[in-house]
Motif scaffolding. Structure first.
Motif, PDB file in Angstrom:
ATOM      1  N   VAL A   1      51.445  42.690  48.864  1.00  0.00           N
ATOM      2  CA  VAL A   1      51.613  41.346  48.298  1.00  0.00           C
ATOM      3  C   VAL A   1      50.272  40.612  48.291  1.00  0.00           C
ATOM      4  N   ALA A   2      49.523  40.739  49.390  1.00  0.00           N
ATOM      5  CA  ALA A   2      48.216  40.078  49.466  1.00  0.00           C
ATOM      6  C   ALA A   2      47.274  40.636  48.406  1.00  0.00           C
TER       7      ALA A   2
ATOM      8  N   ARG B   1      40.332  35.318  52.177  1.00  0.00           N
ATOM      9  CA  ARG B   1      41.185  35.733  53.297  1.00  0.00           C
ATOM     10  C   ARG B   1      42.217  34.648  53.623  1.00  0.00           C
ATOM     11  N   MET B   2      41.736  33.404  53.673  1.00  0.00           N
ATOM     12  CA  MET B   2      42.639  32.296  53.997  1.00  0.00           C
ATOM     13  C   MET B   2      43.653  32.064  52.866  1.00  0.00           C
ATOM     14  N   THR B   3      43.216  32.293  51.637  1.00  0.00           N
ATOM     15  CA  THR B   3      44.144  32.117  50.509  1.00  0.00           C
ATOM     16  C   THR B   3      45.269  33.146  50.586  1.00  0.00           C
ATOM     17  N   ARG B   4      44.908  34.374  50.968  1.00  0.00           N
ATOM     18  CA  ARG B   4      45.944  35.408  51.111  1.00  0.00           C
ATOM     19  C   ARG B   4      46.922  35.028  52.221  1.00  0.00           C
TER      20      ARG B   4
ATOM     21  N   ARG C   1      41.803  28.743  60.512  1.00  0.00           N
ATOM     22  CA  ARG C   1      43.093  29.411  60.341  1.00  0.00           C
ATOM     23  C   ARG C   1      44.236  28.515  60.816  1.00  0.00           C
ATOM     24  N   THR C   2      43.979  27.791  61.906  1.00  0.00           N
ATOM     25  CA  THR C   2      45.008  26.859  62.397  1.00  0.00           C
ATOM     26  C   THR C   2      45.314  25.797  61.349  1.00  0.00           C
ATOM     27  N   ILE C   3      44.249  25.276  60.728  1.00  0.00           N
ATOM     28  CA  ILE C   3      44.470  24.254  59.693  1.00  0.00           C
ATOM     29  C   ILE C   3      45.246  24.864  58.533  1.00  0.00           C
TER      30      ILE C   3
END
Lengths: 285, 155
Positions: free
Chosen positions: A15-16, B21-24, B64-66
């Motif tokens: 999915v990612a 990475r964060m968007t995924r 990542r927490t945000i």
């Protein structure tokens, strides 16, 4: 269960990946329309995009720093009462939990089936917080309701404003634990047993009560309650600030300034009033 | 180089290395590409603001927490009271799409817990820090999430 876990891992990976493809595809389509050829993303365009992103971040950061600097004089500290704890439990809703995020915004959550009730504090540098604390009223921005619940003044007026340490202490209590959170002496004539206390928990509801067993809730207007030997009165109002104008049978009038328990809006006072006739609440000035 | 310049450089570097990475991560929590992009955009601005007022010792974990908190809020805002629409096909594999659709129907807290455990591959302690709860609660969320998932799949 392991099989399911493996399937989940595989699913998330795929999915990612698909998300990556989708984001890339969007970018490519924009580029093709803009430039009319297949060179999807020229290096200079990437550089411009990166510069724009950096400028946005730098600019945003600068603006935010300016705002923080502007607010320094009025900024709040960790001890300020900017977190609202409801003095009620939404009917049929179960308490889910509480958190304070990295920006200092607190969230309390109750749920009933698919419905959710969130009570969120503002940010520490919110002008609205200062205004709310000055008037002891809340703005609707502070309560987000994703459920068929009325968000009106009576609901908002039942928030007990606390500092970060108290918020954490209250919300750290698990299950149906109750505790006494605050004790406050009602101002006015000294009368034994007229302390106000806030007790309870987020699952069972917080309760403001007087030592003598009286409860209190908002939206009951200006009122008095006989306590002690009957000649002693507890004066209450769900407004603040308020002066209580007490009229006695002999015609004399006494004005007593009510005070608000820390973090709650509403005024209280006690008076030894023989031959009490009536009480009127009036806003000062 | 002033402290402010250095921090801006750090934010810019983090943006270039962590955005995708964060968007995924935001996508597997929200289930929406548009929402994921909004979440990450918002998260970087909030991160930039935080760095302007204090030193961030573990920037990736902090970011990542945000992202997780913002994504969770986004899910809550969009999922209620309007019923969540059936998730669209995201891959060309029916089995994966079916599992994804079921995951999307889980309550937000289980969906987030499963994403952090099986996508972000976080341990219980890290998840507890991300979610602001105790490790025991994390364990229970993952266990219960898997249980719900299995029940749904057996229907």
């Amino acid at each position: 269960m392991n099989d399911l876990e493996d399937r989940l891992r595989h699913m998330y990976t795929r999915v990612a990946e698909s998300a990556d493809t989708a984001f890339e595809a969007d970018t490519t389509i924009v580029a093709l329309r803009a430039f009319g050829h297949q060179a999807a993303r020229p290096a200079w365009r990437i550089a411009v995009a990166a510069a724009a992103a950096l400028a946005l971040l730098v600019g945003g950061g600068w603006l935010l720093r300016q705002r923080v600097a502007d607010n320094d004089a009025a900024s709040t500290s960790d001890t300020d009462r900017i977190y609202g704890i409801p003095m009620w439990v939404p009917e049929g809703y179960a308490y889910q939990g509480a958190s304070i995020d990295v920006d200092g915004v607190a969230t309390l959550e109750w749920r009933r089936g698919p419905d959710s009730l969130l009570v969120r504090s503002g940010r520490k540098d919110d002008v609205g917080i200062a205004g709310a604390m000055a008037t002891m009223t809340m703005t609707d921005a502070m309560v987000a309701v994703f459920a068929p619940l009325p968000v009106d003044d009576s609901l908002l007026g039942m928030l007990w404003m606390v500092d970060a340490a108290t918020f954490r202490a209250v919300t750290a209590k698990a299950g149906f634990v109750k505790d006494e959170w605050q004790r406050w002496d009602v101002p006015g004539d000294p009368i034994d047993g007229s302390d106000l206390t806030i007790t309870g928990g987020l699952q069972t509801g917080m309760r403001l009560s007087v030592d003598l067993g009286l409860g209190w809730s908002a939206r009951q207007g200006c009122r008095s309650q006989q306590i002690g030997n009957g000649y002693e009165l507890l004066l209450m109002s769900d407004k603040w600030p308020v002066d209580f104008k007490v009229r006695l049978y002999d015609g004399s009038v006494r004005v007593i300034t009510g005070e608000s328990p820390p973090g709650l809006f509403g005024a209280f006072a006690t008076v030894v009033a023989s031959n009490f006739r009536s009480v009127v609440c009036r806003e000062p000035g | 180089v002033s402290i402010i310049d250095r921090r801006n450089d750090e934010v810019a570097e983090l943006y270039s290395t962590q955005r995708a990475r964060m968007t995924r991560l935001a996508f597997v929590i929200t289930g929406s590409q548009l929402s994921a992009q909004d979440v990450v955009h918002d998260a970087f601005f909030r991160f930039a603001r935080a760095t302007s007022t204090r030193e961030i010792h573990e920037p990736v974990a902090y970011l990542r927490t945000i992202v997780v908190n913002t994504a969770r809020t986004a899910v809550r805002r969009t999922a209620r009271p309007v019923p969540q629409p059936e998730p669209a096909q995201v891959t060309s594999e029916p089995e994966i799409d079916e599992l994804w659709a079921v995951v999307q129907r889980l309550p937000e807290k289980y969906r987030t817990a499963l994403a952090l455990r099986f996508y972000a591959d976080l341990g219980e302690q890290e998840m507890a820090e991300q979610l602001g709860c105790r490790p025991g609660t994390v364990k229970s969320l993952v266990h219960r999430g898997l249980e719900l998932l299995r029940k749904e799949l057996e229907r």
